[in-house]
Design a protein around this motif. Structure first.
Motif, short mmCIF file in Angstrom:
data_model
loop_
_atom_site.label_atom_id
_atom_site.label_comp_id
_atom_site.label_asym_id
_atom_site.label_seq_id
_atom_site.Cartn_x
_atom_site.Cartn_y
_atom_site.Cartn_z
N UNK A 18 -8.02 -2.73 18.12
CA UNK A 18 -6.72 -3.31 17.78
C UNK A 18 -6.84 -4.82 17.54
N UNK A 19 -7.57 -5.52 18.39
CA UNK A 19 -7.70 -6.96 18.20
C UNK A 19 -8.47 -7.29 16.92
N UNK A 20 -9.48 -6.50 16.60
CA UNK A 20 -10.21 -6.69 15.34
C UNK A 20 -9.29 -6.44 14.16
N UNK A 21 -8.49 -5.39 14.23
CA UNK A 21 -7.55 -5.08 13.16
C UNK A 21 -6.55 -6.21 12.96
N UNK A 22 -6.00 -6.72 14.05
CA UNK A 22 -5.01 -7.78 13.94
C UNK A 22 -5.61 -9.07 13.39
N UNK A 23 -6.79 -9.43 13.87
CA UNK A 23 -7.39 -10.68 13.39
C UNK A 23 -7.80 -10.57 11.92
N UNK A 24 -8.41 -9.46 11.54
CA UNK A 24 -8.79 -9.29 10.13
C UNK A 24 -7.56 -9.18 9.24
N UNK A 25 -6.55 -8.47 9.70
CA UNK A 25 -5.32 -8.35 8.92
C UNK A 25 -4.64 -9.69 8.72
N UNK A 26 -4.63 -10.53 9.76
CA UNK A 26 -4.01 -11.84 9.62
C UNK A 26 -4.77 -12.71 8.63
N UNK A 27 -6.09 -12.66 8.67
CA UNK A 27 -6.89 -13.47 7.74
C UNK A 27 -6.64 -13.02 6.31
N UNK A 28 -6.62 -11.71 6.08
CA UNK A 28 -6.37 -11.20 4.73
C UNK A 28 -4.95 -11.57 4.28
N UNK A 29 -4.00 -11.44 5.18
CA UNK A 29 -2.61 -11.79 4.87
C UNK A 29 -2.48 -13.27 4.52
N UNK A 30 -3.03 -14.11 5.36
CA UNK A 30 -2.91 -15.56 5.16
C UNK A 30 -3.61 -16.01 3.88
N UNK A 31 -4.79 -15.49 3.65
CA UNK A 31 -5.54 -15.85 2.44
C UNK A 31 -4.81 -15.36 1.19
N UNK A 32 -4.30 -14.14 1.23
CA UNK A 32 -3.58 -13.59 0.08
C UNK A 32 -2.32 -14.40 -0.21
N UNK A 33 -1.64 -14.80 0.84
CA UNK A 33 -0.41 -15.58 0.66
C UNK A 33 -0.72 -16.93 0.02
N UNK A 34 -1.84 -17.55 0.40
CA UNK A 34 -2.22 -18.83 -0.18
C UNK A 34 -2.69 -18.67 -1.62
N UNK A 35 -3.41 -17.60 -1.92
CA UNK A 35 -3.96 -17.42 -3.27
C UNK A 35 -2.90 -17.06 -4.30
N UNK A 36 -1.99 -16.17 -3.93
CA UNK A 36 -1.07 -15.64 -4.93
C UNK A 36 0.36 -16.13 -4.77
N UNK A 37 0.65 -16.92 -3.78
CA UNK A 37 1.99 -17.49 -3.57
C UNK A 37 3.09 -16.43 -3.65
N UNK A 38 2.86 -15.31 -3.02
CA UNK A 38 3.86 -14.23 -3.00
C UNK A 38 4.62 -14.27 -1.68
#
Length: 95
Positions: A18-38
């Motif tokens: 669960x902790x691995x899922x949350x940390x990886x999910x947050x990194x993907x979410x944060x990076x995607x939000x910065x890259x695509x401004x969605x």
């Protein structure tokens, strides 16, 4: 080994997943939000739906196929970020 120790081992593995899922999910979410401004909710919903669909493939298939794919995707995102940072630094030097 007692049942209590097996239970503790099982719970430790679950917490690790669960902790691995949350940390990886947050990194993907944060990076995607910065890259695509969605909108953050759209990105979260997309990640959640994608993870839900992927969960039906089975753990061994996920480990065999998706772990390398996630690694390559991470390298791709890092290269995009480096490229954008270099472009930003060039624009600062040449006003």
């Amino acid at each position: 080994m007692s049942y209590f120790l097996l239970y503790l081992l099982y719970k430790t593995i679950q917490i690790g997943i669960v902790t691995t899922l949350l940390s990886n999910g947050f990194v993907i979410y944060d990076t995607s939000k910065k890259l695509w401004d969605k909108n953050g909710f759209i990105i979260f919903l997309s990640l959640f739906c994608g993870a839900y669909i992927i969960s039906f493939f089975g753990f061994s298939n996920i480990v065999e196929f998706l772990y390398p794919l996630i690694g390559v995707t991470g390298l791709f995102l890092i290269s995009i970020l480096i490229y954008r940072l270099r472009q930003k630094n060039k624009s600062r030097k040449n006003p």
